[in-house]
Write a protein that holds these residues in place. Structure first.
Motif, PDB file in Angstrom:
ATOM      1  N   GLY A 129     -41.808  -7.067  -7.003  1.00  0.00           N
ATOM      2  CA  GLY A 129     -40.558  -6.334  -7.062  1.00  0.00           C
ATOM      3  C   GLY A 129     -40.214  -5.660  -5.752  1.00  0.00           C
ATOM      4  N   VAL A 130     -41.198  -5.028  -5.120  1.00  0.00           N
ATOM      5  CA  VAL A 130     -40.957  -4.377  -3.825  1.00  0.00           C
ATOM      6  C   VAL A 130     -40.543  -5.405  -2.776  1.00  0.00           C
ATOM      7  N   LEU A 131     -41.203  -6.563  -2.765  1.00  0.00           N
ATOM      8  CA  LEU A 131     -40.834  -7.616  -1.815  1.00  0.00           C
ATOM      9  C   LEU A 131     -39.412  -8.111  -2.066  1.00  0.00           C
ATOM     10  N   SER A 132     -39.013  -8.206  -3.326  1.00  0.00           N
ATOM     11  CA  SER A 132     -37.654  -8.654  -3.651  1.00  0.00           C
ATOM     12  C   SER A 132     -36.621  -7.611  -3.239  1.00  0.00           C
ATOM     13  N   ILE A 133     -36.946  -6.331  -3.419  1.00  0.00           N
ATOM     14  CA  ILE A 133     -36.043  -5.267  -2.968  1.00  0.00           C
ATOM     15  C   ILE A 133     -35.890  -5.323  -1.452  1.00  0.00           C
ATOM     16  N   ASP A 134     -36.996  -5.557  -0.761  1.00  0.00           N
ATOM     17  CA  ASP A 134     -36.939  -5.693   0.698  1.00  0.00           C
ATOM     18  C   ASP A 134     -36.080  -6.888   1.095  1.00  0.00           C
ATOM     19  N   SER A 135     -36.211  -7.989   0.351  1.00  0.00           N
ATOM     20  CA  SER A 135     -35.413  -9.173   0.665  1.00  0.00           C
ATOM     21  C   SER A 135     -33.935  -8.952   0.399  1.00  0.00           C
ATOM     22  N   ALA A 136     -33.615  -8.054  -0.531  1.00  0.00           N
ATOM     23  CA  ALA A 136     -32.218  -7.779  -0.856  1.00  0.00           C
ATOM     24  C   ALA A 136     -31.575  -6.787   0.103  1.00  0.00           C
ATOM     25  N   THR A 137     -32.380  -6.176   0.977  1.00  0.00           N
ATOM     26  CA  THR A 137     -31.843  -5.113   1.832  1.00  0.00           C
ATOM     27  C   THR A 137     -32.037  -5.335   3.326  1.00  0.00           C
ATOM     28  N   PRO A 181     -37.112  -0.102  -0.197  1.00  0.00           N
ATOM     29  CA  PRO A 181     -38.463  -0.626  -0.476  1.00  0.00           C
ATOM     30  C   PRO A 181     -39.548   0.426  -0.345  1.00  0.00           C
ATOM     31  N   SER A 182     -39.499   1.242   0.717  1.00  0.00           N
ATOM     32  CA  SER A 182     -40.515   2.289   0.891  1.00  0.00           C
ATOM     33  C   SER A 182     -40.375   3.359  -0.188  1.00  0.00           C
ATOM     34  N   LYS A 230     -36.573 -14.356   2.403  1.00  0.00           N
ATOM     35  CA  LYS A 230     -35.896 -13.764   3.556  1.00  0.00           C
ATOM     36  C   LYS A 230     -35.407 -14.861   4.519  1.00  0.00           C
ATOM     37  N   GLY A 231     -35.861 -14.847   5.758  1.00  0.00           N
ATOM     38  CA  GLY A 231     -35.337 -15.794   6.735  1.00  0.00           C
ATOM     39  C   GLY A 231     -36.050 -17.124   6.777  1.00  0.00           C
ATOM     40  N   ASN A 232     -36.976 -17.361   5.860  1.00  0.00           N
ATOM     41  CA  ASN A 232     -37.776 -18.586   5.886  1.00  0.00           C
ATOM     42  C   ASN A 232     -37.024 -19.744   5.222  1.00  0.00           C
ATOM     43  N   ARG A 233     -35.954 -20.234   5.890  1.00  0.00           N
ATOM     44  CA  ARG A 233     -35.171 -21.328   5.327  1.00  0.00           C
ATOM     45  C   ARG A 233     -34.480 -22.073   6.472  1.00  0.00           C
ATOM     46  N   PHE A 264     -29.238  -6.797 -10.546  1.00  0.00           N
ATOM     47  CA  PHE A 264     -29.283  -8.232 -10.274  1.00  0.00           C
ATOM     48  C   PHE A 264     -30.427  -8.604  -9.328  1.00  0.00           C
ATOM     49  N   ILE A 265     -31.517  -7.843  -9.383  1.00  0.00           N
ATOM     50  CA  ILE A 265     -32.669  -8.182  -8.553  1.00  0.00           C
ATOM     51  C   ILE A 265     -33.257  -9.524  -8.982  1.00  0.00           C
ATOM     52  N   PHE A 266     -33.095  -9.884 -10.249  1.00  0.00           N
ATOM     53  CA  PHE A 266     -33.590 -11.179 -10.720  1.00  0.00           C
ATOM     54  C   PHE A 266     -32.867 -12.321 -10.009  1.00  0.00           C
ATOM     55  N   VAL A 267     -31.579 -12.176  -9.745  1.00  0.00           N
ATOM     56  CA  VAL A 267     -30.818 -13.217  -9.048  1.00  0.00           C
ATOM     57  C   VAL A 267     -31.346 -13.386  -7.630  1.00  0.00           C
ATOM     58  N   VAL A 268     -31.633 -12.260  -6.966  1.00  0.00           N
ATOM     59  CA  VAL A 268     -32.181 -12.306  -5.611  1.00  0.00           C
ATOM     60  C   VAL A 268     -33.507 -13.067  -5.603  1.00  0.00           C
TER      61      VAL A 268
END
Length: 401
Positions: free
Chosen positions: A26-34, A48-49, A260-263, A285-289
């Protein structure tokens, strides 16, 4: 081996590993969303922090739950619920109430901490209803009467429900019905009462739709029905977010688009285009992220993790040596199931969007602390499940000796 060390070794490790896995993801997904947000959304970069800090606070209560016998809560349920009600009443009655996304559901304390009292009230309600259904019938015979138990539990629920609906926060209010129904089922309420209650709820649904729900909430339901039946809806207004949620989920495929940027260079996700609003991409909508980046395989792992969490809680409830512990864990399991079902279902347009967070995954300080703390109480139910038997065997041994 000391008793405390025995408790630590004997706690449910499966529950601990599942909680850690979901929370870290969850924390990693929040970081990816921000991480890609600009200066106008600079505050999101701290989420995230902040989530890690709140999870750390919850872990304190989680660890305490392993070592402290949950049965001591019998003497605290009423004060805890009363304190939660005071916090909930302060939201509309004082200047400390905070409004966001059209709802005044938060309380600012000292200009430093913002909490959501509705989540605290639900946890307090679970504990108090577990006390009413599981402990009071042992004290006096009339507390075991079905009418008395229904009346007392109804009195517990009606106050928080009224205040939460005034915010308005229909998602948190609906969680009360799911939790209460599950606890009634396990708490010995005859099935006929549950059937009548469900029928009354269906009868009241049209009244709630036309006279209680706000315009934007009715629009969410209308949009959901239109999307589910192939009808017409406003794609530039209420249909904008759910339609693009479906695009994000459908375009992820099996592998997903990468974290994140790995694409592939030039390929942007729906969240990076700013289509998912910044204020809800980290919670509602963190599930969508997560699903857009990790694909169908990631969704299978995530849903499997929640299934394992719920099965572990049901196992703990089954092995509880008293109704008080069994009802606490049942109420918690019902709350988690409701949130998972409504959050993922709303993201995938399987149910109307209600704005409830995803447990251990969505950003939310109060919700994270409450859920992790309640899971600590579930650990206490597991750790102390055999203590009564051990005490009886010890007494028998001393008597024989």
């Amino acid at each position: 081996m000391t008793p405390l060390f025995r408790k630590f070794l004997g706690h449910n490790w499966i529950l601990t590993f599942v909680v850690i896995g979901l929370a870290v993801t969850g924390v990693l997904s929040i970081d990816s969303a921000t991480y890609f947000r600009g200066d106008e959304d600079a505050e999101l970069l701290t989420k995230p922090s902040a989530q890690m800090m709140w999870l750390g606070v919850g872990c304190f209560f989680y660890i305490m739950g392993i070592f402290i016998d949950y049965r001591w809560l019998k003497f605290l349920v009423l004060p805890l619920f009363a304190a939660a009600m005071v916090l909930l009443a302060m939201v509309p009655l004082t200047s400390f109430g905070v409004t966001a996304s059209g709802a005044t559901s938060w309380l600012n304390i000292g200009g430093v901490v913002t909490i959501q009292p509705s989540q605290v009230a639900l946890a307090g309600g679970i504990l108090l209803m577990a006390f009413i259904l599981g402990v009071l019938p042992k004290w006096k015979k009339y507390f075991d009467w079905t009418v008395v138990k229904l009346a007392l539990c109804g009195a517990v629920a009606i106050g928080p429900l009224y205040l939460i609906l005034q915010e308005p926060d229909q998602g948190s209010a609906a969680a009360w019905f799911a939790v209460t129904g599950a606890m009634f089922l396990v708490g010995g309420i005859p099935f006929r009462y549950l059937i009548v209650g469900s029928q009354l709820g269906l009868i009241a649904a049209p009244v709630l739709y036309f006279f209680v729900l706000k315009d934007y909430q009715r629009e969410r339901i209308d949009t959901f029905i239109a999307m589910a039946t192939g009808g017409e809806y406003d794609r530039q207004d209420e249909g904008w977010v759910p339609e693009h949620n479906l695009i994000a989920l459908g375009s992820a495929g099996w592998m997903g688009k990468g974290y994140k940027g790995n694409r592939t260079i030039g390929e942007r996700t729906i969240k990076e285009m700013g289509i998912i609003p910044a204020n809800v991409s980290i919670n509602d909508f963190i599930f969508v992220v997560f699903a857009e980046e990790q694909g169908y395989r990631g969704v299978l792992v995530l849903v499997g993790g929640y299934a394992l969490l719920l099965l572990t809680l049901l196992t703990i409830a089954f092995h509880s040596r008293d109704n008080f512990g069994r009802l606490i864990v049942t109420g918690l399991a019902a709350q988690i199931f409701f949130h998972v079902f409504m959050n993922i279902g709303g993201s995938a347009v399987l149910v109307p969007i209600t704005g409830v967070p995803l447990p251990l995954f969505s950003y939310g300080g109060t919700f994270a602390v409450v859920i992790v703390g309640m899971l600590g109480i579930a650990q206490s139910v597991w750790v102390h499940r055999n203590e009564l038997i051990e005490q009886k065997e010890k007494v028998r041994g001393e008597f024989r000796g």
